[in-house]
Enzyme design. Structure first.
Site, PDB file in Angstrom:
ATOM      1  N   ASP A 163       0.848  -1.174   0.000  1.00  0.00           N
ATOM      2  CA  ASP A 163       0.000   0.000   0.000  1.00  0.00           C
ATOM      3  C   ASP A 163       0.894   1.238   0.000  1.00  0.00           C
ATOM      4  OD1 ASP A 163      -2.348   1.472   0.089  1.00  0.00           O
ATOM      5  OD2 ASP A 163      -2.416   1.481   2.274  1.00  0.00           O
ATOM      6  N   ASP A 193      -2.536  -1.323   5.767  1.00  0.00           N
ATOM      7  CA  ASP A 193      -2.960  -0.881   7.090  1.00  0.00           C
ATOM      8  C   ASP A 193      -4.460  -0.678   7.206  1.00  0.00           C
ATOM      9  OD1 ASP A 193      -3.181   1.289   5.464  1.00  0.00           O
ATOM     10  OD2 ASP A 193      -1.954   2.645   6.682  1.00  0.00           O
ATOM     11  N   ASP A 227      -7.380  -3.521   2.897  1.00  0.00           N
ATOM     12  CA  ASP A 227      -6.243  -4.398   2.605  1.00  0.00           C
ATOM     13  C   ASP A 227      -6.421  -5.802   3.173  1.00  0.00           C
ATOM     14  OD1 ASP A 227      -4.779  -2.308   1.377  1.00  0.00           O
ATOM     15  OD2 ASP A 227      -4.184  -1.566   3.345  1.00  0.00           O
TER      16      ASP A 227
END
Length: 868
Positions: free
Chosen positions: A328, A606, A610
């Protein structure tokens, strides 16, 4: 009553479809709908009971073999062997039992994200209710700082913005409005909606509930997470396959030997059966599961020192084998803190340095930015706080960054505010009227195309192009302007064409400096890093270039991915390293496509968005400080410091653990094969056994776990990170290992039989000859330990000979035990041994040294051929 695509429908139509009214539902209607739709929380999954979870840990072929061996040894009253085998089995069961329940914990973490309380209208009156009692059609009231309790279609919005990073990965709040958007708009662009679990950062809103509980966007992701198939790690899968093969082979050999001895050799069944059991126990690597578990546990401690917390033991091996890291952007590669990086005024371009929201940094080149900084600081509703040296923002992160910029310039912000026009997505600017040392001024900030159009005597095309150029470099661009006045109120009509332009401000969520170095280290180790984010394509590309990704210029968006079938995606994902505006399904597809190409994939993240991909990945890595609980529970590893650099350290530790596991296996299989072959050959040839069954069991007990366990503590070898990642399907029993097993087993057989024959030729008694053969076997295993410690280089160095404290502790302990059974009368009686002369002892050690020299020369020849 749950709606489809409410974001693309007018608010009035949504109210009608939900049979709702602007003044809210009645208490009776709310109760009826609650009974129909259920509470506003995710359903709990049905978990297995503790007993079933514990019994499931024994469902493994190698465990079956070990249990059978324990029964046989117990029947023959060899209680020491029985105890060792059962201890190994129980230890593995307990560890597996403790590690169970990841999916249930992840679902619980997502359920806890739903807001516990909510302000609603019931029969026209504002009341506060439990968030779990919300139903479709409820009218919810929100203001800055509130967590959104359910999915809402906006009816009214004033200066509204929401932080949606947990769903979209976008680092800055999203402006919201009531106007419908396209039906196929991605989640991040559905500005007419508020999503359950997100946070209102500014403004006020009134919205109608369109979905609750499992039907919300967070609930949908929770269902997606529950449906994700969790892959076993390569090591676990290969060990299961290996256990099946080994069990079949051992049982087949034992059956053939028993038949041979009874029907061909006409041996007494009781003696033969005891010998066959000794062969089976020596062939079965019963200490291997325990040593593997201990090796992984040691890796847990090593990774904890590197700020990587392991939630599941086999994940250590997985992180060491990854060939792709899908990461990410927001909060992982970047700091998740907006900063002003560049400004442009009529005097030129200026670069601004500094980290976070601290009002400290440099301006290059030096120049007068006081007017721009004053406008940035006064046209602002945020506040900065210094908490023990850490600067934090209260309010919009972009406005916090503007305050930090004003502090770097040293602009006086003590002016009093007389009037203000809050930001609204319809007029796309904010204006404040202040009275201070600089006089009475109206300061305006907003979207460049809007503010530039309000400025008189300005080259609009020139400044619009400059703003576009900044945006293409990944900057969020704001324009600022001012106007002197004498009034007490802001006249919006007087602003049009009457402003004086002060400059452009470019903001960015900057990359972490340590992440840049970590990406470089991963690339040097042959690991491809790919960014998968919900942010805009331009921002993602700019950060990718700064962070050092291999191919930052080409970006695929979620809309692009929707046009690709799985086969096309598998081809594209190999070369593209930046994916923007992605949904949870997109992230999951990308991870699955990479795995379908035979790659081992680590996924970092996070947010709630995800979690499904974290669970699917070979190694899911969550951020510990800023990560959501759902992400942490779905992940295999959690970074305690949210530092991407810790991932590179975790990969290094993971490779070390795998190397040590490989050393354990490479030591165990040849030595076990050597032990068994000695007895098998003697049995088939009709010769006297070089060792008794009791002596074989003794050697297996004293060396099986202890010497292998010493390898679990081996440090990282030089050059560990210089090797490319191993393939996902790389077998444990490679051709190289099979050859090593054959070579070592043959040398064991020759050395043990050679010393046994030597002893008989010297006229020694059979017990003494067997004692010499047994000690020869133990010495060979010790020399083999020193050889196997260095699989990537030479073992003929002082560092290799020096070993570790654990290695020498184990070697000294085993040597002492062998001296005891060889020379202590009581133990001689138990094991049928006799004292060995000094010269014979020296000869035994010499045989071990010769064995070491042979296998080391063979390794150097093989490594030399591989380098060519």
């Amino acid at each position: 009553m749950q709606m489809k695509d409410p974001h693309s429908r007018p608010a009035a139509d949504c109210l009608a479809d939900l049979n709702a009214r602007p003044e809210g539902l009645t208490a009776t209607e709310a109760a009826e709908r609650l009974a129909m739709h259920g509470p506003n929380r995710l359903p709990e999954t049905q978990a297995r009971g503790p007993l079933l979870r514990f019994l499931a840990q024994f469902n493994n072929v190698l465990i079956y073999v070990l249990l059978a061996a324990a029964v046989v040894t117990g029947t023959l009253q060899h209680w020491i062997d029985t105890g060792v085998i059962m201890a190994v089995v129980l230890a593995n069961a307990v560890i597996g039992f403790v590690q169970e329940g990841k999916a249930e914990s992840a679902m619980l973490a997502i359920r806890q994200m739903l807001a516990p309380r909510a302000a609603v209208l019931r029969e026209g009156r504002r009341v506060t209710v439990n968030g779990a009692t919300l139903v479709p059609g409820d009218i919810v009231l929100l203001e800055a700082g509130d967590k959104v309790p359910a999915d809402l279609r906006l009816i009214e919005a004033r200066g509204l913005a929401a932080q949606e990073a947990i769903l979209t990965g976008e680092s800055v709040p999203v402006d919201k409005a009531t106007a419908p958007v396209a039906a196929d708009a991605p989640i991040g662009d559905r500005r007419s909606m508020l999503w359950s679990g997100t946070l209102v950062t500014q403004g006020t809103a009134r919205g109608v509930v369109t979905a609750t509980g499992p039907a919300t966007e967070i609930g949908r992701i929770g269902g997606l997470l529950a449906g994700v198939e969790q892959l076993t790690t390569p090591l676990v899968a290969q060990m299961d396959h290996f256990a099946r093969w080994l069990s079949f082979l051992i049982l087949l050999v034992v059956a053939l030997l028993l038949g041979w001895g009874v029907f061909v050799g006409h041996m007494p069944f009781s003696d033969l059966f005891m010998t066959v059991v000794a062969i089976a126990v020596s062939a079965i690597p019963e200490g291997l599961p325990a040593v593997m578990t201990i090796t992984l546990a040691i890796g847990v401690q090593a990774m904890a020192r590197r700020n990587a917390i392991v939630r599941r033991l086999p994940a250590i091996e997985s992180i060491g084998s990854v060939s792709v890291i899908c990461t990410d952007k927001t909060g992982t590669l970047t700091r998740n803190e907006m900063v002003v990086a560049r400004v442009e005024t009529s005097a030129g371009r200026f670069d601004i340095t500094g980290e976070g929201y601290a009002p400290r940094g440099d301006i290059s080149p030096p120049g007068d930015l006081s007017a721009l900084a004053l406008a940035a600081g006064l046209c602002n509703d945020a506040a900065l706080h210094d908490r023990n040296g850490v600067w934090t923002v209260e309010g919009d992160p972009m406005e916090g960054a503007l305050l930090a910029f004003a502090g770097k310039v040293g602009a006086p912000l003590g002016a009093s505010r007389l009037d203000a026009i809050p930001f609204d997505s319809r007029h796309r600017f904010m204006a404040v009227l202040t009275d201070g040392p600089a006089g009475r001024l109206i300061h305006v900030k907003g979207a460049p195309e809007r503010v530039l159009g309000m400025c008189g005597d300005l080259d609009y095309a020139l400044w619009h192009d400059r703003a576009e150029a900044m945006a293409r470099q990944g900057l969020r661009v704001l324009a600022l302007a001012e106007r002197p006045t004498t009034g007490d109120k802001i006249d919006p009509a007087a602003l049009e064409g009457g402003l004086t332009f002060t400059g452009l401000v470019g903001l960015i969520d900057p990359p972490r400096p340590e992440a840049i170095a970590a990406v470089a280290e991963c690339r040097a180790a042959g690991i491809r890093v790919k960014m998968i984010t919900g942010d805009h394509a331009g921002t993602a590309a700019a950060i990718a270039a700064q962070i050092g990704l291999q191919n930052p210029d080409r970006v695929l968006t979620g809309a692009d991915l929707d046009k690709l079938d799985d086969a096309q995606l598998a081809l594209e994902v190999a070369s593209v390293d930046v994916f923007a505006r992605t949904s949870p399904e997109d992230k999951l597809r990308l991870v699955t496509a990479l795995q379908a190409s035979g790659l081992s994939v680590a996924m970092t993240g996070d947010g709630v968005n995800d979690a499904p991909a974290l669970k699917r990945a070979d190694a899911g890595i969550a951020m510990g400080l800023k990560g959501s609980e759902a992400a942490k529970e779905a992940a295999d590893l959690v970074l305690a410091d949210d530092n991407f650099a810790s991932i590179a350290a975790a990969v290094r530790e993971g490779r070390t653990v795998y190397d040590n596991l490989k050393k354990v296996i490479s030591w165990t299989l040849p030595t076990n094969a050597g032990e068994s072959m000695v007895i098998i050959v003697a049995l088939i040839a009709g010769m006297s056994l070089p060792m008794t069954a009791v002596q074989i069991l003794w050697v297996n007990l004293i060396t099986g776990i202890t010497l292998g366990l010493a390898l679990a503590f081996e440090p990282t070898e030089k050059g560990t990170m210089a090797h490319p990642p191993r393939r996902r399907d790389a077998p444990i029993l490679s051709g190289e290992l099979v050859w090593h097993v054959v070579l070592v087993a043959t040398l064991f057989l020759a050395a043990v039989f050679g010393m046994f024959t030597y002893a008989l030729d010297r006229g020694y008694s059979l017990p003494l000859a067997q004692t010499i053969a047994m000690n020869t076997l133990v010495v060979l295993e010790i020399f083999h330990l020193f050889f196997i410690r260095n699989i990537h280089g030479t073992s003929l160095t002082w560092a290799a000979a020096r070993g570790t404290k654990v290695v020498w502790t184990v070697v000294i302990a085993i040597t002492a035990a062998q001296f005891a059974i060889t020379y202590v009368p009581v133990l001689q009686t138990v094991l049928g041994t006799e004292s060995v002369a000094l010269l014979d002892g020296i000869l035994i050690v010499g045989i071990g040294a010769a064995f070491f020299a042979i296998i080391e020369i063979e390794k150097q020849i093989r490594l030399g051929l591989q380098r060519r």
